[in-house]
Motif scaffolding. Structure first.
Motif, PDB file in Angstrom:
ATOM      1  N   TYR A  45      17.198   9.747  50.018  1.00  0.00           N
ATOM      2  CA  TYR A  45      17.973   8.602  50.496  1.00  0.00           C
ATOM      3  C   TYR A  45      17.050   7.539  51.085  1.00  0.00           C
ATOM      4  O   TYR A  45      17.224   6.344  50.849  1.00  0.00           O
ATOM      5  CB  TYR A  45      18.968   9.073  51.556  1.00  0.00           C
ATOM      6  CG  TYR A  45      19.814   7.964  52.140  1.00  0.00           C
ATOM      7  CD1 TYR A  45      20.894   7.444  51.436  1.00  0.00           C
ATOM      8  CD2 TYR A  45      19.527   7.434  53.390  1.00  0.00           C
ATOM      9  CE1 TYR A  45      21.667   6.421  51.961  1.00  0.00           C
ATOM     10  CE2 TYR A  45      20.288   6.402  53.925  1.00  0.00           C
ATOM     11  CZ  TYR A  45      21.366   5.905  53.204  1.00  0.00           C
ATOM     12  OH  TYR A  45      22.113   4.892  53.731  1.00  0.00           O
ATOM     13  N   TYR A 141      21.296   9.874  62.912  1.00  0.00           N
ATOM     14  CA  TYR A 141      21.445   8.546  62.329  1.00  0.00           C
ATOM     15  C   TYR A 141      22.001   7.546  63.337  1.00  0.00           C
ATOM     16  O   TYR A 141      21.634   6.361  63.318  1.00  0.00           O
ATOM     17  CB  TYR A 141      22.360   8.628  61.111  1.00  0.00           C
ATOM     18  CG  TYR A 141      22.332   7.394  60.239  1.00  0.00           C
ATOM     19  CD1 TYR A 141      21.320   7.209  59.302  1.00  0.00           C
ATOM     20  CD2 TYR A 141      23.319   6.416  60.352  1.00  0.00           C
ATOM     21  CE1 TYR A 141      21.291   6.078  58.505  1.00  0.00           C
ATOM     22  CE2 TYR A 141      23.296   5.289  59.552  1.00  0.00           C
ATOM     23  CZ  TYR A 141      22.276   5.127  58.628  1.00  0.00           C
ATOM     24  OH  TYR A 141      22.240   4.004  57.840  1.00  0.00           O
ATOM     25  N   SER A 235      18.205   2.982  57.898  1.00  0.00           N
ATOM     26  CA  SER A 235      17.789   4.107  57.054  1.00  0.00           C
ATOM     27  C   SER A 235      16.290   4.346  57.151  1.00  0.00           C
ATOM     28  O   SER A 235      15.834   5.498  57.213  1.00  0.00           O
ATOM     29  CB  SER A 235      18.183   3.836  55.600  1.00  0.00           C
ATOM     30  OG  SER A 235      19.568   3.675  55.469  1.00  0.00           O
TER      31      SER A 235
END
Length: 297
Positions: A45, A141, A235
């Motif tokens: 990812y 996250y 991210s």
């Protein structure tokens, strides 16, 4: 030569230290396995987000957006990811050297410190804008979102003009690469994160016609980038935290393994010295006894 008592005391001290380093090595090994799994899970990812955003922007022309342009005023911000504890070899110092001896050397920087060791090392020479030491223990996250929000707010206010990320990329158990990555303004030709594959560039060279296709945004380009770029930065921050944790435990495991081996070698040398000192003491006592007996006779 040191006395037998001093050698014995020194040997006992090193043996105690060796027990600690053995225990720390075992703990780091267990933590490394879990951190390595997390890094491998998030790696695809992490890389895909980076390459996708770069691909989108490379197919965009004449786009004016606040995240893509900077007036050059304000400080440069660096998100520095280190650990809260030492005894990890050169793990922490290698990251701080990216700041103190790298391309940002002698520049006016605002440091967003993730990890106490990085904050302590940079505190004397740089402004510590914010500290997020707790998040590096168990990266999630949501923590990356908070950090992203803080730096983007400072960027939009004009307090900072560029945003960089300094972290340690995890290659494997023994290879960890200190990496400085520019986040904003987004540069299409920026170097990809350490460890990223070259499949995208290879595919581009095989299909040159695809590079000519322009990107169409739905909804409007500004609204789309307002959603994409914060997600992109979050991210990258999260992926770098996960990789840094794996790198930290790998570095600490290696450091403790080396310390244990060095302690074993020192114990062996001290044992030899102790035996020599003991043999010398016995020889001296025998000599004194024999000399005394000869004097009596």
């Amino acid at each position: 030569m040191a006395s037998m008592r001093d050698i014995k005391r020194r040997k006992g001290s090193i043996q105690s230290t060796q027990q600690i380093t053995k225990a720390m090595k075992l703990v780091s090994t267990v933590k490394l396995q879990r951190a390595k799994q997390n890094a491998e899970k998030s790696d695809n990812y992490f890389r895909c987000m980076y390459s996708t955003v770069q691909s989108i922007l490379s197919r965009t022309k004449n786009l004016n957006h606040r995240f893509l342009n900077s007036d050059g005023n304000g400080k440069k911000a660096v998100i520095v990811i280190t650990s809260n504890r030492g005894l990890a070899g050169g793990y922490n110092s290698n990251v701080t050297k990216l700041i103190t001896q790298g391309e940002l050397k002698d520049q006016d920087l605002s440091i967003y410190a993730i990890g106490k060791k990085g904050k302590d090392a940079l505190l004397k020479n740089y402004e510590i804008k914010a500290e997020y030491s707790d998040v590096i223990e168990e990266p999630v996250y949501a923590d990356a979102m908070v950090i992203c929000k803080d730096v983007l707010e400072a960027y939009e206010k004009g307090e900072i003009s560029e945003i960089y990320l300094a972290y340690t990329a995890f290659k494997n158990t023994v290879v960890h690469v200190p990496t400085l990555l520019k986040l904003l303004p987004v540069e299409v030709d920026a170097i990809s994160p350490a460890g990223a594959s070259d499949e995208g560039s290879a595919q581009a060279s095989e299909n040159p016609g695809e590079d000519k296709a322009l990107m169409n945004f739905e909804p409007e380009d500004e609204e789309a980038l307002d959603l994409i770029i914060p997600k992109y930065i979050t991210s990258l921050i999260y992926g770098s935290m996960v990789e840094s944790v794996a790198s930290e435990n790998g570095a600490r495991m290696q450091a403790m393994d080396s310390a244990t081996s060095n302690a074993e070698e020192m114990i062996s040398n001290l044992t030899l010295l102790y035996n020599r000192a003991r043999q010398g003491s016995i020889t001296q006592e025998l000599t004194e006894i024999i000399a005394g007996a000869n004097a009596i006779s």
